[in-house]
Scaffold this motif. Structure first.
Motif, PDB file in Angstrom:
ATOM      1  N   PHE A  92     -10.698  41.364  61.384  1.00 35.14           N
ATOM      2  CA  PHE A  92     -10.835  41.613  59.953  1.00 35.14           C
ATOM      3  C   PHE A  92      -9.510  42.049  59.345  1.00 35.14           C
ATOM      4  CE2 PHE A  92     -15.024  42.134  61.817  1.00 35.14           C
ATOM      5  CZ  PHE A  92     -15.801  41.346  60.992  1.00 35.14           C
ATOM      6  N   PHE A  93      -8.431  41.458  59.870  1.00 35.73           N
ATOM      7  CA  PHE A  93      -7.093  41.781  59.370  1.00 35.73           C
ATOM      8  C   PHE A  93      -6.856  41.057  58.052  1.00 35.73           C
ATOM      9  CE2 PHE A  93      -2.622  40.568  58.886  1.00 35.73           C
ATOM     10  CZ  PHE A  93      -1.999  41.808  58.943  1.00 35.73           C
ATOM     11  N   GLU A  94      -6.661  41.826  57.009  1.00 37.50           N
ATOM     12  CA  GLU A  94      -6.304  41.290  55.693  1.00 37.50           C
ATOM     13  C   GLU A  94      -5.225  42.194  55.110  1.00 37.50           C
ATOM     14  OE1 GLU A  94      -7.551  38.512  54.937  1.00 37.50           O
ATOM     15  OE2 GLU A  94      -9.577  38.380  55.775  1.00 37.50           O
ATOM     16  N   SER A  95      -4.243  41.596  54.449  1.00 35.49           N
ATOM     17  CA  SER A  95      -3.136  42.401  53.938  1.00 35.49           C
ATOM     18  C   SER A  95      -2.456  41.695  52.774  1.00 35.49           C
ATOM     19  CB  SER A  95      -2.106  42.651  55.053  1.00 35.49           C
ATOM     20  OG  SER A  95      -0.958  43.314  54.561  1.00 35.49           O
ATOM     21  N   ILE A  96      -1.957  42.501  51.842  1.00 30.98           N
ATOM     22  CA  ILE A  96      -1.057  41.939  50.851  1.00 30.98           C
ATOM     23  C   ILE A  96       0.220  41.525  51.587  1.00 30.98           C
ATOM     24  CG2 ILE A  96      -2.019  43.378  49.011  1.00 30.98           C
ATOM     25  CD1 ILE A  96       0.506  45.129  49.221  1.00 30.98           C
ATOM     26  N   ASN A  97       1.075  40.781  50.926  1.00 31.25           N
ATOM     27  CA  ASN A  97       2.296  40.287  51.575  1.00 31.25           C
ATOM     28  C   ASN A  97       3.331  41.403  51.599  1.00 31.25           C
ATOM     29  OD1 ASN A  97       4.231  38.704  52.730  1.00 31.25           O
ATOM     30  ND2 ASN A  97       4.490  37.320  50.985  1.00 31.25           N
ATOM     31  N   ASP A  98       3.137  42.324  52.532  1.00 30.50           N
ATOM     32  CA  ASP A  98       3.981  43.516  52.627  1.00 30.50           C
ATOM     33  C   ASP A  98       4.030  43.929  54.093  1.00 30.50           C
ATOM     34  OD1 ASP A  98       4.661  46.382  52.739  1.00 30.50           O
ATOM     35  OD2 ASP A  98       4.564  46.307  50.544  1.00 30.50           O
ATOM     36  N   GLN A  99       5.221  43.881  54.688  1.00 29.78           N
ATOM     37  CA  GLN A  99       5.347  44.174  56.111  1.00 29.78           C
ATOM     38  C   GLN A  99       4.982  45.613  56.447  1.00 29.78           C
ATOM     39  OE1 GLN A  99       6.299  41.555  58.353  1.00 29.78           O
ATOM     40  NE2 GLN A  99       5.316  43.031  59.730  1.00 29.78           N
ATOM     41  N   GLU A 100       5.267  46.549  55.540  1.00 31.67           N
ATOM     42  CA  GLU A 100       4.912  47.943  55.798  1.00 31.67           C
ATOM     43  C   GLU A 100       3.396  48.101  55.926  1.00 31.67           C
ATOM     44  OE1 GLU A 100       5.384  52.444  53.857  1.00 31.67           O
ATOM     45  OE2 GLU A 100       5.900  50.661  52.672  1.00 31.67           O
ATOM     46  N   VAL A 101       2.655  47.414  55.073  1.00 36.37           N
ATOM     47  CA  VAL A 101       1.194  47.473  55.139  1.00 36.37           C
ATOM     48  C   VAL A 101       0.707  46.889  56.457  1.00 36.37           C
ATOM     49  CG1 VAL A 101      -0.953  46.636  54.112  1.00 36.37           C
ATOM     50  CG2 VAL A 101       0.918  47.401  52.640  1.00 36.37           C
ATOM     51  N   ALA A 102       1.202  45.700  56.814  1.00 38.61           N
ATOM     52  CA  ALA A 102       0.778  45.055  58.061  1.00 38.61           C
ATOM     53  C   ALA A 102       1.130  45.907  59.265  1.00 38.61           C
ATOM     54  CB  ALA A 102       1.426  43.678  58.173  1.00 38.61           C
ATOM     55  N   MET A 147     -14.538  28.184  61.277  1.00 36.26           N
ATOM     56  CA  MET A 147     -13.098  28.177  61.518  1.00 36.26           C
ATOM     57  C   MET A 147     -12.421  29.209  60.617  1.00 36.26           C
ATOM     58  SD  MET A 147     -12.108  26.090  63.931  1.00 36.26           S
ATOM     59  CE  MET A 147     -13.521  26.718  64.855  1.00 36.26           C
ATOM     60  N   PRO A 148     -11.387  29.894  61.126  1.00 35.77           N
ATOM     61  CA  PRO A 148     -10.744  30.956  60.341  1.00 35.77           C
ATOM     62  C   PRO A 148      -9.870  30.401  59.220  1.00 35.77           C
ATOM     63  CG  PRO A 148      -9.567  30.629  62.396  1.00 35.77           C
ATOM     64  CD  PRO A 148     -10.796  29.758  62.466  1.00 35.77           C
ATOM     65  N   TYR A 149      -9.655  31.231  58.221  1.00 42.12           N
ATOM     66  CA  TYR A 149      -8.720  30.896  57.145  1.00 42.12           C
ATOM     67  C   TYR A 149      -7.953  32.154  56.764  1.00 42.12           C
ATOM     68  CZ  TYR A 149      -6.640  29.203  52.869  1.00 42.12           C
ATOM     69  OH  TYR A 149      -5.717  28.837  51.918  1.00 42.12           O
ATOM     70  N   HIS A 150      -6.626  32.005  56.607  1.00 41.98           N
ATOM     71  CA  HIS A 150      -5.786  33.138  56.228  1.00 41.98           C
ATOM     72  C   HIS A 150      -4.671  32.654  55.319  1.00 41.98           C
ATOM     73  CE1 HIS A 150      -7.342  34.172  60.332  1.00 41.98           C
ATOM     74  NE2 HIS A 150      -7.644  35.281  59.698  1.00 41.98           N
ATOM     75  N   HIS A 151      -4.028  33.586  54.634  1.00 38.93           N
ATOM     76  CA  HIS A 151      -2.824  33.260  53.895  1.00 38.93           C
ATOM     77  C   HIS A 151      -1.722  32.843  54.874  1.00 38.93           C
ATOM     78  CE1 HIS A 151      -4.063  34.284  49.904  1.00 38.93           C
ATOM     79  NE2 HIS A 151      -4.340  35.545  50.192  1.00 38.93           N
ATOM     80  N   ALA A 152      -0.837  31.966  54.430  1.00 37.72           N
ATOM     81  CA  ALA A 152       0.246  31.490  55.292  1.00 37.72           C
ATOM     82  C   ALA A 152       1.176  32.622  55.724  1.00 37.72           C
ATOM     83  CB  ALA A 152       1.039  30.395  54.574  1.00 37.72           C
ATOM     84  N   TYR A 153       1.325  33.638  54.890  1.00 40.23           N
ATOM     85  CA  TYR A 153       2.263  34.717  55.226  1.00 40.23           C
ATOM     86  C   TYR A 153       1.734  35.644  56.318  1.00 40.23           C
ATOM     87  CZ  TYR A 153      -0.483  37.690  51.972  1.00 40.23           C
ATOM     88  OH  TYR A 153      -1.473  38.404  51.333  1.00 40.23           O
ATOM     89  N   TYR A 154       0.455  35.540  56.673  1.00 39.10           N
ATOM     90  CA  TYR A 154      -0.088  36.408  57.725  1.00 39.10           C
ATOM     91  C   TYR A 154       0.638  36.196  59.044  1.00 39.10           C
ATOM     92  CZ  TYR A 154      -4.177  38.070  55.086  1.00 39.10           C
ATOM     93  OH  TYR A 154      -5.009  38.683  54.184  1.00 39.10           O
ATOM     94  N   GLN A 155       1.007  34.955  59.350  1.00 40.95           N
ATOM     95  CA  GLN A 155       1.711  34.682  60.602  1.00 40.95           C
ATOM     96  C   GLN A 155       3.008  35.478  60.671  1.00 40.95           C
ATOM     97  OE1 GLN A 155       2.799  30.577  61.256  1.00 40.95           O
ATOM     98  NE2 GLN A 155       3.595  30.963  63.304  1.00 40.95           N
ATOM     99  N   THR A 156       3.767  35.482  59.577  1.00 36.86           N
ATOM    100  CA  THR A 156       5.028  36.231  59.549  1.00 36.86           C
ATOM    101  C   THR A 156       4.777  37.724  59.708  1.00 36.86           C
ATOM    102  OG1 THR A 156       6.048  34.571  58.108  1.00 36.86           O
ATOM    103  CG2 THR A 156       7.076  36.743  58.174  1.00 36.86           C
ATOM    104  N   LEU A 157       3.776  38.249  59.013  1.00 38.17           N
ATOM    105  CA  LEU A 157       3.479  39.680  59.108  1.00 38.17           C
ATOM    106  C   LEU A 157       3.136  40.087  60.530  1.00 38.17           C
ATOM    107  CD1 LEU A 157       1.270  40.295  55.917  1.00 38.17           C
ATOM    108  CD2 LEU A 157       3.717  40.755  56.217  1.00 38.17           C
ATOM    109  N   ILE A 158       2.314  39.289  61.203  1.00 38.69           N
ATOM    110  CA  ILE A 158       1.880  39.642  62.555  1.00 38.69           C
ATOM    111  C   ILE A 158       2.999  39.442  63.567  1.00 38.69           C
ATOM    112  CG2 ILE A 158       0.327  38.926  64.421  1.00 38.69           C
ATOM    113  CD1 ILE A 158      -1.841  38.515  62.336  1.00 38.69           C
TER     114      ILE A 158
END
Length: 292
Positions: A92-102, A147-158
């Motif tokens: 249930f990982f969801e985040s705004i596009n912010d590395q500090e949050v992730a 099937m899962p769906y996420h924002h493209a930036y999630y990969q970078t954050l993780i």
């Protein structure tokens, strides 16, 4: 403002956690909202049968009074017993596009695992391989059912959070079936020969599921499922209660015309249960909290 991560403890917290995906994906045309009832059952420790062997907590990342991310930290004791691991999970990982949050969310999940004696963190998964598994990294279009769906930036954050790296690929395939052209294709001819060769090796029968035999045939599905998937990476056998819940859910939109039961010498050895892609009407109806 600094990011703080707090455990979900009150009804108000749970409401924020429950509704956050509608906030994070509100401008994404490809995201398909889940049925409210299905999300409630998944998150419920009483109604979701997986919680018979799960242990964990939900968390929300806050910046001041604004929620900016969510995560679940948990252990799947059934997985660890099956695979002889000491693994904790995040989902249930969801985040705004912010590395500090992730980073704050993932660190919370990692610390939760360490505090409970687990030395490995894996995810995202919510909560088992039978449910929402993996992080979408390619093919950002409307996902098909399960099937899962996420924002493209999630990969970078993780990936930017130190210590996490890919462990396995999950693929979703799409086949456009042409009833006129496909039987002429080489793939069809090869498949036909394989089926004929197998049929000659024993008393093989293939039949569909009918409304009259549905209850008994779903029992055969339960019999075959855990055995057939036993060698798949990360697979954990379903409990009887999980299988019952899965079949009960499928029964709501199950189409017997898309089914097949395969038997060898009268014993079930395989099955196929095709279901319509519920995500198509869900995306059009767009269920959301606060609407009837």
């Amino acid at each position: 403002m600094a990011v703080s991560v707090r455990k979900v403890e009150t009804d108000a917290d749970h409401k924020v956690f429950f509704e956050f995906p509608w906030h994070i994906y509100k401008d994404d045309p490809n995201w398909t909202p889940p049925l409210l009832s299905m999300r409630k059952e998944t998150l419920s420790r009483e109604k979701n049968p997986a919680w018979e062997y799960l242990e964990g907590d939900y968390y929300i990342a806050w910046r001041g009074d604004e929620p900016v991310g969510t995560i679940a930290a948990f252990v799947n004791h059934r997985h660890n017993d099956t695979h002889d691991e000491k693994t904790s999970w995040f989902g249930f990982f969801e985040s705004i596009n912010d590395q500090e949050v992730a980073n704050s969310l993932l660190k919370t999940a990692e610390n939760w695992g360490h505090s409970h004696g687990f030395d490995l963190l894996r995810g995202p998964q919510s909560f088992t391989t039978h449910e929402d598994t993996g992080l979408l990294i390619d093919g950002f279009e409307r996902p098909v059912l399960l099937m899962p769906y996420h924002h493209a930036y999630y990969q970078t954050l993780i990936e930017n959070y130190g210590g996490l790296e890919k462990t396995m690929d999950l693929y979703s395939f799409k086949l456009a079936y042409d009833p006129v052209e496909f039987p002429k294709s080489r793939d069809y001819q090869v498949m036909k020969k394989v089926v004929q060769r197998i049929a000659r090796q024993g008393n093989i029968t293939v039949r569909s599921v009918s409304k009259k035999t549905q209850i008994a045939d779903f029992g055969l599905v339960k019999q075959v499922y855990n055995s057939a998937w036993s060698d798949n990476w990360g697979f954990t056998p379903m409990t009887d209660r999980e299988l019952d819940a899965l079949i009960e859910g499928l029964a709501d939109f199950f189409d017997p015309r898309l089914s097949a039961i395969v038997e060898a010498d009268g014993q079930p050895v395989g099955f196929m249960l095709g279901v319509p892609d519920l995500n198509i009407p869900l995306q059009r109806a767009y269920p959301k909290p606060g609407t009837p």
